[in-house]
Design a protein around this motif. Structure first.
Motif, PDB file in Angstrom:
ATOM      1  N   GLN A 111      -9.595   2.222   1.522  1.00 12.19           N
ATOM      2  CA  GLN A 111     -10.522   3.144   0.863  1.00 12.19           C
ATOM      3  C   GLN A 111     -11.474   3.776   1.875  1.00 12.19           C
ATOM      4  OE1 GLN A 111     -12.454   1.249  -2.510  1.00 12.19           O
ATOM      5  NE2 GLN A 111     -10.570   0.159  -3.062  1.00 12.19           N
TER       6      GLN A 111
ATOM      7  N   PHE B 142       0.841  -1.191   0.000  1.00  6.83           N
ATOM      8  CA  PHE B 142       0.000   0.000   0.000  1.00  6.83           C
ATOM      9  C   PHE B 142       0.878   1.244   0.000  1.00  6.83           C
ATOM     10  CE2 PHE B 142      -2.138   3.246   2.650  1.00  6.83           C
ATOM     11  CZ  PHE B 142      -3.214   3.532   1.822  1.00  6.83           C
ATOM     12  N   LYS B 143       0.558   2.222  -0.859  1.00  5.35           N
ATOM     13  CA  LYS B 143       1.403   3.399  -1.011  1.00  5.35           C
ATOM     14  C   LYS B 143       0.668   4.695  -0.678  1.00  5.35           C
ATOM     15  CE  LYS B 143       4.174   1.196  -4.626  1.00  5.35           C
ATOM     16  NZ  LYS B 143       5.312   0.925  -3.742  1.00  5.35           N
TER      17      LYS B 143
ATOM     18  N   ALA C 194      -5.383  -2.745   1.156  1.00  3.80           N
ATOM     19  CA  ALA C 194      -5.637  -1.660   0.204  1.00  3.80           C
ATOM     20  C   ALA C 194      -7.137  -1.432   0.024  1.00  3.80           C
ATOM     21  CB  ALA C 194      -4.983  -1.994  -1.134  1.00  3.80           C
ATOM     22  N   GLU C 195      -7.891  -2.516   0.053  1.00  2.00           N
ATOM     23  CA  GLU C 195      -9.351  -2.401  -0.065  1.00  2.00           C
ATOM     24  C   GLU C 195      -9.932  -1.684   1.150  1.00  2.00           C
ATOM     25  OE1 GLU C 195     -13.113  -5.495   0.135  1.00  2.00           O
ATOM     26  OE2 GLU C 195     -11.250  -6.172  -0.801  1.00  2.00           O
TER      27      GLU C 195
ATOM     28  N   GLN D 171       1.064  -5.213   2.616  1.00  6.60           N
ATOM     29  CA  GLN D 171       1.216  -5.605   1.221  1.00  6.60           C
ATOM     30  C   GLN D 171      -0.002  -6.341   0.663  1.00  6.60           C
ATOM     31  OE1 GLN D 171       4.857  -7.704   0.445  1.00  6.60           O
ATOM     32  NE2 GLN D 171       6.162  -6.026   1.103  1.00  6.60           N
ATOM     33  N   SER D 172      -0.976  -6.617   1.505  1.00  2.00           N
ATOM     34  CA  SER D 172      -2.118  -7.406   1.050  1.00  2.00           C
ATOM     35  C   SER D 172      -3.137  -6.544   0.316  1.00  2.00           C
ATOM     36  CB  SER D 172      -2.796  -8.092   2.246  1.00  2.00           C
ATOM     37  OG  SER D 172      -3.487  -7.143   3.026  1.00  2.00           O
ATOM     38  N   SER D 173      -3.825  -7.154  -0.628  1.00  2.00           N
ATOM     39  CA  SER D 173      -4.868  -6.443  -1.372  1.00  2.00           C
ATOM     40  C   SER D 173      -6.037  -6.087  -0.460  1.00  2.00           C
ATOM     41  CB  SER D 173      -5.352  -7.307  -2.543  1.00  2.00           C
ATOM     42  OG  SER D 173      -5.850  -8.559  -2.072  1.00  2.00           O
ATOM     43  N   ARG D 174      -6.274  -6.892   0.568  1.00  2.00           N
ATOM     44  CA  ARG D 174      -7.371  -6.610   1.496  1.00  2.00           C
ATOM     45  C   ARG D 174      -7.103  -5.323   2.275  1.00  2.00           C
ATOM     46  NH1 ARG D 174     -12.427  -5.900   2.754  1.00  2.00           N
ATOM     47  NH2 ARG D 174     -12.993  -6.473   4.895  1.00  2.00           N
TER      48      ARG D 174
END
Length: 446
Positions: free
Chosen positions: A53, A2-3, A49-50, A44-47
């Motif tokens: 939001q 995540f950035k 980043a989700e 680093q997980s997509s969850r």
């Protein structure tokens, strides 16, 4: 990874207020192994980043300008501390970094949607003023008591508070956490007055259940030595029984390929430490093989940092000091924070009673550390080691004191949080010296 991290505190809160979102604060350091584990398994997980939001992400690095003063403002000290706050600054909860990655993300989602803060839940639980939901109990159970810093507890004693919560909580994950953490706190404070046999049996019942071991992964990994030592006497059947039950649960974690390699190595290291207490012996051929495999296959920077730290710990705790040193020295040119491993190397030298080695590694760590607060704190560590290991070497002590004094005077928040805590360790240590050590002593006392 995540950035979307913000680094300006006021700007982050302004954005949270404008967008009507909560704020997630990550307080950490580049060199910290648990921080690197969290980066690798959570951030680093997509969850993540989700979920991001729905919140504003604030990264407060302990070496950023003014970070230690901000740490005092938010009552954060230990790296990492992970806090969920409302846009107005009200703290919702602190999350434990040690839990397994997917579990952490579940708890983060729970905190973001919680209608109550952990403070409100605690008050209701202790005075019985309201019926708590299962989610509120879970929020309390998975609160990061280790990084509280008085934010939730204030003046309440930890052990007594956890004992009250264990009595009030319904059966389930939260109650187990209150019980285990309460035992650890009471044993540490020397206020434990329970039945060791009954408590050991209750702990063993949890360890025998695979689902419970999974749910309490962080406690199984981190409380073994404290509870086995505290609830049983050396060289007794009771110790063998509890240590064996714990070792079996740890082997379950080690052999679960669905878990990240850092947690599996930590399980192995804990088994090694239990063996030193009289628990089941560890097959060192197998241990060396797992250490070597991890060294060869893990390349991602953050995960590798925590893996090498655990791998070296496995070897050092087993008495294989030469192998641990070789592993760490080989890692220095590759690591993004080699100065951290120099502290481990100093610890190995101390175990050998190698005073020159202790001082050499602490000095090198202080000289090469990155970040003004880390440089200050680790320069103090080197100075304290000099006073302890070479009290007659006045010239070297004075030179190190001059370095610390220069670093401290250059930092506006030298007396705040981790900086101040480290400087206060010098009080009473330099009284027999002239300037500049005497000036540093006065600075530390101020």
């Amino acid at each position: 990874m995540f950035k979307g991290w913000l680094t300006d505190v006021e700007g982050a809160f302004a954005q949270a207020r404008a967008q009507g979102k909560p704020l997630f604060l990550y307080w950490g350091a580049t060199w910290c192994p648990p921080c690197n584990r969290t980066k690798a398994t959570v951030f680093q997980s997509s969850r993540f980043a989700e979920l991001a939001q729905g919140f504003v992400a604030l990264h407060l690095d302990g070496d950023a300008p003014g970070a230690q003063a901000l740490g005092a403002r938010f009552q954060v000290r230990s790296y990492p501390t992970l806090v969920v706050l409302r846009a107005d600054g009200t703290e919702i909860t602190r999350l434990p970094c040690e839990v397994e990655g997917l579990r952490f993300l579940e708890l983060l989602a729970l905190a973001l949607s919680s209608p109550v803060t952990v403070s409100e839940a605690l008050a209701a639980a202790l005075n019985g003023s309201a019926q708590l939901s299962d989610d509120a109990w879970r929020l309390l159970g998975f609160y990061s008591w280790d990084t509280d810093e008085g934010a939730l507890l204030a003046d309440r004693p930890l052990a007594a508070t956890l004992a009250q919560l264990a009595e009030a909580a319904p059966a389930g994950e939260a109650r187990v956490r209150f019980q285990w953490l309460g035992l650890q706190a009471a044993l540490a404070a020397r206020t434990y007055a329970g039945s060791a046999a009954a408590d050991a049996a209750a702990v063993q019942a949890v360890l025998a259940d695979r689902a419970s071991v999974h749910a309490q992964l962080d406690l199984v990994l981190n409380l073994a030595v404290d509870l086995v030592r505290g609830l049983t006497a050396p060289d007794t059947a009771e110790r063998v029984q509890l240590a064996s039950a714990w070792a079996q649960a740890l082997e379950f974690i080690e052999n679960d390929l669905a878990r990240n390699v850092a947690d599996r190595l930590q399980a192995l290291r804990t088994r090694v430490r239990l063996a030193r207490l009289g628990g089941p012996a560890v097959n060192m051929g197998m241990a060396r093989s797992r250490v070597e495999t991890a060294r060869l296959v893990v390349s991602e920077q953050a995960l590798r940092h925590t893996v090498i730290n655990s791998a070296a710990g496995v070897l050092a705790d087993a008495g294989a000091l030469d192998e641990a040193q070789e592993l760490l020295e080989a890692e220095l040119p590759r690591s993004h924070a080699p100065y951290y491993f120099m502290h481990n190397l100093a610890t190995i030298a101390r175990k050998r009673d190698d005073r020159a080695g202790v001082l050499r590694w602490y000095e090198q760590a202080a000289r090469t550390a990155v970040g003004p607060s880390t440089r200050l704190q680790w320069s103090v560590t080197y100075l304290l080691a000099l006073v302890e290991q070479a009290p007659g070497d006045a010239a070297r002590i004075q030179a190190a004191a001059a370095d610390v004094l220069a670093l401290a005077r250059a930092l506006p928040d030298a007396r705040a949080q981790r900086n101040g805590i480290q400087l206060r360790k010098l009080v009473g240590k330099l009284d027999s010296f002239a300037a500049p050590a005497a000036e540093l002593a006065a600075f530390a006392r101020a």
